[in-house]
Every structure is written in structure tokens, then in C-alpha cells.
Design a protein around this motif. Structure first.
Motif, mmCIF file in Angstrom:
data_model
loop_
_atom_site.group_PDB
_atom_site.id
_atom_site.type_symbol
_atom_site.label_atom_id
_atom_site.label_comp_id
_atom_site.label_asym_id
_atom_site.label_seq_id
_atom_site.Cartn_x
_atom_site.Cartn_y
_atom_site.Cartn_z
ATOM 1 N N TYR A 258 40.385 62.186 51.335
ATOM 2 C CA TYR A 258 40.459 63.532 50.768
ATOM 3 C C TYR A 258 39.933 63.509 49.337
ATOM 4 C CZ TYR A 258 42.647 67.429 48.277
ATOM 5 O OH TYR A 258 42.878 68.514 47.479
ATOM 6 N N VAL A 259 39.118 64.507 49.007
ATOM 7 C CA VAL A 259 38.607 64.721 47.653
ATOM 8 C C VAL A 259 38.491 66.217 47.441
ATOM 9 C CG1 VAL A 259 36.525 64.578 46.218
ATOM 10 C CG2 VAL A 259 37.359 62.538 47.362
ATOM 11 N N THR A 302 29.369 57.531 44.739
ATOM 12 C CA THR A 302 30.766 57.843 45.027
ATOM 13 C C THR A 302 31.095 59.227 44.499
ATOM 14 O OG1 THR A 302 31.642 56.981 42.938
ATOM 15 C CG2 THR A 302 31.349 55.395 44.751
ATOM 16 N N TRP A 303 32.261 59.724 44.884
ATOM 17 C CA TRP A 303 32.722 61.028 44.390
ATOM 18 C C TRP A 303 32.988 60.969 42.889
ATOM 19 C CZ3 TRP A 303 32.022 65.057 47.378
ATOM 20 C CH2 TRP A 303 31.931 64.856 48.760
ATOM 21 N N ASN A 338 40.574 60.634 46.533
ATOM 22 C CA ASN A 338 40.050 59.271 46.506
ATOM 23 C C ASN A 338 38.634 59.276 45.950
ATOM 24 O OD1 ASN A 338 39.497 56.604 46.895
ATOM 25 N ND2 ASN A 338 39.826 56.592 49.092
ATOM 26 N N LEU A 339 38.532 59.409 44.632
ATOM 27 C CA LEU A 339 37.236 59.598 43.992
ATOM 28 C C LEU A 339 36.324 58.381 44.113
ATOM 29 C CD1 LEU A 339 38.372 61.411 40.738
ATOM 30 C CD2 LEU A 339 37.473 62.427 42.824
ATOM 31 N N ARG A 660 44.456 61.713 40.856
ATOM 32 C CA ARG A 660 44.318 63.115 40.492
ATOM 33 C C ARG A 660 43.711 63.244 39.105
ATOM 34 N NH1 ARG A 660 46.010 66.954 44.418
ATOM 35 N NH2 ARG A 660 47.073 65.755 45.974
ATOM 36 N N VAL A 661 42.878 64.233 38.948
ATOM 37 C CA VAL A 661 42.221 64.470 37.674
ATOM 38 C C VAL A 661 42.369 65.934 37.316
ATOM 39 C CG1 VAL A 661 40.101 64.138 36.373
ATOM 40 C CG2 VAL A 661 40.464 62.858 38.465
#
Length: 694
Positions: A258-259, A302-303, A338-339, A660-661
Motif C-alpha cells: 500500500y502507498v 521506488t515510490w 511502503n515507500l 507514514r509521511v
């Protein structure tokens, strides 16, 4: 290799391996197994990426003054970008007004499209959910999980209706709990879900019937429209029936797949304006959407790479808007999930287990928005990465030359000084800092399988004077650990553990504890104005007593039979905060309290004021057991346009990743010492090998 090519390759193998003599049956059987294996691999490798793009420009039941211009442009810009990323046109569904061939983005139609997408998806697939339009916030007393500010975020569909003068009656919207239910349903099918929300939730935290700021500002040829409405701005009418959401899985699904990207924090608004700025072909676009598409052109892996690219696009636009609209609180983008997972793939495993921090170049120096609190140290070796406009990456080693609590500086490596100013810069540590590593003295190599999140680490040492622990393998009798460092304050200095698995867990817990103690030391002289935390002792539904954490003298209160501990945190600072609450339980396990990877929390604690505080109470059931335990509470002002500050104590394992950001408000001028840190300990008596010594 395509699926057809793989099967053709298997067929050629079959022709070249014609059996002779004995073993014909066995060889043919192996060939069949090979073909089946290739089919299985192809099924996984060619999992279908799909997308649902929703753009709401017109709120047909609302005054046209509230309508937007850019969402119809946003969905087409995003669609073109996804096609370049390898998405097939039939696998991109578009709901938008003003787009030829697209269905209208009404509430029921959006839920129906989500249901179709869920039905099409299978294990191993990838799904992108994209939404562009207005948002709002309201108080939803029926919501199971309550936000710290008590408000629920909602996306407004084309047919939204409200009740004038009320803040809790709304239809034709998609609530945050609706989105969570859909996402949980995708995750339960082992589908990777990425979401992009180019919307926002409100003009401010002030909720009333007073006039809201204008939706559109500026001259007609360069108008800026602001996304985000108060519920009291919406017109009522005969409400449509609320669509049914999918059944939520019986158990929450860990969000390793999940992102999500958001255009702003929940109390902020976000703009749409002509982009790119001063370009002939500029047209109204949502700022987040445009930044995402621009960042994709750099070929991020990547994310996190993509989000860093998004952040790099913001400063010039935000600086211009700040000059034009000095009274507006401008948005800081948001990312969660999940960055470190690969972009547009179905993988819960991070591409890297070490952090990557954005850097800003100024002449021959680089500034990093990470420092002592993030696990960096003076003279630490880093790898500097420069991502060029075509996506190529150049790298070189460097060392930290100057460091503070929340920032660090280093010289641009000589090998990268010729890199153009258009490059994106980032750094990653080459190893964990030696000063905070747990030093283990032993007569043999450390046990295999040790696993820790940066910056905690374990290192062997032969120096008895600097060793933190001594390990002795007793063979069948177990594993003996002697706690040598005063840091552990051991009432029992020696413990015998039953097996190697228990030894690994204990060493990992001690390494985490050493890092927690270092964090507390960094923040012990700091003060975070407007943040309070209190330990409460409860019996059933009654609070018996409460002690401010700052006055707890580093000790967790003792509990009597039937009592339990709870932690109450309160933010009245007027800023969002980066907050982490974690501990080590009586069995030596790391416990992540906030953020919680299962209920979908973020480590960004919402902004509160003295009049409207953000408050949350945490249960701490793992502290109810007897034995030694530790609890860390760490908070700093949120830094806008930066990666997460999790202080190296939040979960990052692939199976439960919930990083989390959040963006936030600039810290005060004295922000270097604006930090709250408390490490509380409860001491227990002697324990057996499986017991309570961390």
C-alpha cells in the motif's frame, strides 16, 4: 520475456531434449513440470496493472462559484503518463465530467467502478486509485476510529449535497472510511494498491457558518483555484441513497502492499493553476498531479524516489504563490505506505532497508533534512546520489561535515561537481553509526539471522572496556548474556537464555534499547511548546491518577491488580508534529504504539490549538505484564516538504510496513531545541530465560 516467448522457449527445450533409451517417462515428466513452472512464473511476472482515474470539476448541485477547472485535465494528464509507464488503455478506467467517452463521476458510479476493479483484480495485480477534486471535513460520530482532531476527511463526488448550516449531514461524498474499506478489500486479495489524492479536506480548522475564503483568486488569464470546501458552503436538497461499501475483511490486513500520495495535510488546501508556469502550452492542473507526472519522467525506481521527485517540483511554485497570496497557508504534500517498494509492481519487500534522504545543493555543499535524531553522526560515510533529467543516476561517497539534531551538511563529492543544477540529489548511509551500535564481546561469531532497522546495529568487539554485553555459548545448557553497560541499569546482570532464537531476539532488543536511550539523550534538554503527554492509571472505565510524562522521573508507575496504563498526548502548538511512541516489552520485543500499522495511522500528529486541541489516548496492554519494560515518547515539529521522521524506531519490516509521511508547518526560529523526548523504565525482579529482561 513475454508469456508467448516463455512458452515458445519451453517448447524448444522439449524438441532439443528428445529422450533415448531408458528414462523416457521420467524425462517427459520433468519437461511437463518445467512448462508448468514457466506458466506459473509468467502468471506472476505479467500480473495486470490497472487504474481508476476520477476527476470532479463540476458539483452540479452546488453554485458554479465552487466548481473547479483542472480535474478534467488532471485525469487525462495522468492517463497519458500511465500509458507511458506500460499500462494498457483498456485497463485505465476514467470517470470525469468534460472528458469525451468518460462516465460521470457521481457517487454511485465511483463505487460501482471500484467494485468492478475489485472483481477484475487477482492476487499479484497492481491497482492505482486516483482522485482529483474538492474535499471537506466533518465530524462523523459513527466512525469507529476517531482522528485526534475529531474530524473525518471526505472526497466530494459530482452529485454531493449538504445541509446548509450543518457540519455533519452530507451525501454524494466518499468518506475516508469508505476508501479504507475498499483498500482493505484490495489488500485482502493480495493486490498492491497505490492511491493519489489531488484534493484536500478544508480551508482551515475553523468550522462555522462564517464566510469561507474565495475559491478562485487572481486574473482570469492566470487564475488560481483552491481545492477544499467547508461543509457549510454546500447546498442541500433531496439526498441520494448512500452507496454500499464492500465488506471489510474480518481482520485488518497489514499494509505492506500500500502507498498513497496526498496533496496536503488534512487542515490545508491545495491549488490548481496553469502549469508549467510561464509555458505556452500551460493549462489548469492540480499541483500534485503535475508534480507526479513531472517526477515520473525521471524514471524513479521506488515510490520514495517518486515522492522525492514530487517534493522537488514544489518550491518554485509555492514561492510564487506565497508572494501572490501571503495570507494563505500553502500545502505540504503527504505520502504514506511502503515507500521503498518498487514502483508499479506488486512487492511488499523494500528495495532498500536503509533510509534515503533528499538533499539540497547550494554551490559545492549539500544540505540534508536529517540529523542526529534520524541516526546520522559526525563524519559518517554516506553515498551521494544525483538523479539526472533522463533518469540516469550518478553516485559517489562523501562524509558528514556538520550535523545538528534535525539537519546535516556535506561537501559535494569531486566526482559529482559537474552535475547540472537540474539534478535531484539524495543521500543514503553506507553503514549504521558505530557509536550507537550494541557492542558484543564473544568467543565466536555473532549468531546468524540478526535483523534490525536503521540505525540500530550490533557489532562484535574484543575490547572488554567498551563492550555492552558479553555472550557465552553454553552448549546444551543455553546462551549466557552478561549485561555490562550501565545503560541497561540491570538489577540482574546475567541471564541464561534457552536457545539461539531467544538470544537473537534479546540482542536485537538491547540494540534497540541503546538507540532509544541515545534518542532520549539527544532530546533531554529540549522543549516542545504546546505538546503534552501524561501517563494515566485506569481501573475498568475510571481513571485513578495521571502523571505528566515530563515529571515521571524516568519511571513507569507501578500497577496494582486490575489496573492498566494509558498514555494521553495533546497538541496545542498550532503546528503538526512528527510523533513516535514505541517501547520494549517484558519479553524484549519492540512495540510500535504510534504509528500503528494496522489501523492506518500516520506518524504525523495533527495540528491543534489551545481552542481546538488534537488529543489522542493510547492503550498500552503490553505494559501490563510484570517485568522490565521501556516506553519512549518522541516528538518534533513537522518539517514541510520532507521525508518521514520516524527516529529509527517504527516498524519497517516488509510484512507490516506502514511508514507514514506528512508535510507540516515550519518550525519556530528556535526549532533546533524544539523537541520532546522521554524514555521511561519499569524495573522488574529476576526473570527466567524467557522472561522480562530486555
Amino acid at each position: 520475456m513475454t508469456r508467448a516467448a516463455a512458452l515458445g522457449h519451453a517448447a524448444r527445450l522439449h524438441l532439443h531434449l528428445r529422450p533415448k533409451g531408458k528414462g523416457v517417462t521420467q524425462l517427459r515428466f520433468l519437461q511437463v513440470l518445467l512448462v508448468l513452472w514457466l506458466l506459473a512464473c509468467c502468471t506472476l511476472a505479467f500480473a495486470t496493472p490497472r487504474a481508476l482515474l476520477v476527476g470532479v470539476s463540476e458539483l452540479v448541485n452546488q453554485p458554479q462559484a465552487l466548481w473547479l477547472q483542472a480535474p478534467r485535465n488532471d485525469v487525462m494528464l495522468m492517463r497519458d503518463a500511465l500509458l507511458k509507464q506500460g499500462f494498457a488503455a483498456p485497463d485505465i478506467a476514467v470517470l470525469a465530467d468534460g472528458v469525451s467517452g468518460a462516465a460521470l463521476p457521481e457517487s454511485q458510479a465511483i463505487h460501482d467502478a471500484l467494485a468492478r476493479l475489485l472483481a477484475q483484480s487477482k492476487s499479484g495485480d497492481f491497482v492505482l486509485l486516483y482522485f482529483s477534486g474538492h474535499g471537506t471535513r466533518l465530524r462523523d460520530i459513527a466512525k469507529r476510529y476517531q482522528e485526534p482532531d475529531g474530524l473525518s476527511e471526505n472526497f466530494l463526488a459530482r452529485d454531493v449535497r449538504g445541509t446548509l448550516g450543518s457540519d455533519n449531514v452530507l451525501t454524494g461524498d466518499l468518506r475516508d472510511v469508505d476508501f479504507d474499506a475498499w483498500i482493505q478489500s484490495f489488500l485482502a486479495k493480495n493486490v498492491f494498491v497505490a492511491s493519489v489524492f489531488d484534493t484536500c479536506s478544508a480551508n482551515s480548522m475553523t468550522r462555522g457558518t462564517a464566510d469561507a475564503p474565495a475559491t478562485a483568486e487572481g486574473p482570469p488569464d492566470d487564475e488560481v483555484r483552491w481545492r477544499g470546501l467547508r461543509v457549510t458552503q454546500l447546498t442541500g436538497g433531496a439526498p441520494p441513497a448512500r452507496p454500499q461499501t464492500p465488506p471489510v475483511p474480518a481482520e485488518a490486513v497489514p499494509r505492506a502492499r500500500y502507498v498513497a500520495f496526498f496533496a496536503s495535510e488534512s487542515h490545508q488546501i491545495t491549488p490548481e493553476l496553469r502549469l508549467p508556469r510561464k509555458a505556452r502550452n500551460a493549462r489548469p492542473q492540480g499541483l500534485l498531479t503535475w508534480a507526479v507526472v513531472e517526477a515520473l519522467s525521471r524514471k524513479p525506481a521506488t515510490w520514495r524516489d517518486l515522492f522525492d521527485g514530487v517534493l522537488a517540483q514544489y518550491p518554485p511554485v509555492i514561492d510564487e504563490l506565497a508572494q501572490r497570496f501571503p495570507t494563505r497557508e500553502l500545502p505540504s504534500p503527504v505520502a504514506e505506505g511502503n515507500l521503498d517498494a518498487p514502483l508499479f509492481a506488486n512487492s511488499g519487500a523494500p528495495a532498500s532497508t536503509r533510509p534515503v534522504w533528499r538533499a539540497q545543493r547550494s554551490g559545492d555543499s549539500l544540505a540534508i533534512k536529517a540529523g542526529l535524531l534520524d541516526g546520522l553522526a559526525q563524519q559518517q560515510e554516506l553515498r551521494v546520489l544525483a538523479t539526472l533529467e533522463d533518469g540516469a543516476v550518478r553516485s559517489a561517497p562523501a562524509t558528514v561535515s556538520q550535523i545538528k539534531l534535525g539537519g546535516a551538511w556535506l561537501a559535494v563529492p569531486a566526482a559529482l561537481k559537474d552535475v547540472s543544477g537540474a539534478a535531484f540529489w539524495s543521500v543514503t548511509p553506507m553503514s549504521e553509526p558505530a557509536a550507537t551500535a550494541l557492542r558484543v564481546r564473544a568467543d565466536k561469531p555473532l549468531p546468524a539471522g540478526l535483523s534490525l532497522d536503521y540505525p540500530a546495529a550490533i557489532r562484535p568487539t574484543d575490547d572488554a572496556a567498551t563492550a555492552d554485553v558479553r555472550w557465552t555459548d553454553l552448549g546444551p545448557s543455553g546462551q549466557r548474556l552478561e549485561l555490562l553497560s550501565p545503560l541497561f541499569g540491570a538489577t540482574v546482570s546475567t541471564v541464561v537464555l534457552p536457545d539461539t532464537a531467544t538470544l537473537r531476539r534479546r540482542l536485537q532488543a538491547l540494540a534497540q534499547l541503546k538507540w532509544l536511550a541515545q534518542l532520549q539523550a539527544y532530546g533531554k534538554d529540549g522543549q516542545l511548546d504546546g505538546f503534552d503527554a501524561a501517563l494515566e492509571v485506569w481501573s475498568a472505565d475510571r481513571m485513578l491518577r495521571s502523571t505528566p510524562v515530563a515529571q515521571a522521573a524516568s519511571a513507569l508507575p507501578s500497577l496494582r491488580t486490575g489496573e492498566r496504563l494509558r498514555l494521553n498526548v495533546r497538541n496545542t502548538s498550532g503546528r503538526s508534529l512528527d510523533l513516535v511512541i514505541a517501547g520494549i516489552d517484558a519479553r524484549g520485543n519492540l512495540q510500535s504504539v504510534y504509528p500503528d500499522e494496522l489501523v492506518g495511522e500516520t506518524n504525523r500528529f495533527k495540528r491543534g490549538t489551545p481552542d481546538q486541541p488534537s488529543v489522542k489516548r493510547f492503550d498500552l496492554p503490553w505494559l501490563d505484564a510484570a517485568g522490565d519494560a521501556r516506553l519512549l515518547v518522541m516528538a518534533v515539529p513537522a518539517t514541510p516538504y520532507s521525508a518521514p521522521r520516524l527516529f529509527g524506531v517504527a516498524y519497517a519490516q516488509a510484512d507490516v510496513s506502514e511508514v507514514r509521511v506528512r508535510g507540516g508547518q515550519p518550525p519556530a526560529e528556535s526549532g533546533e531545541r524544539q523537541v520532546f523526548a522521554a524514555l521511561l523504565r519499569r524495573s522488574g525482579g529476576a526473570m527466567d530465560g524467557g522472561g522480562a529482561r530486555p
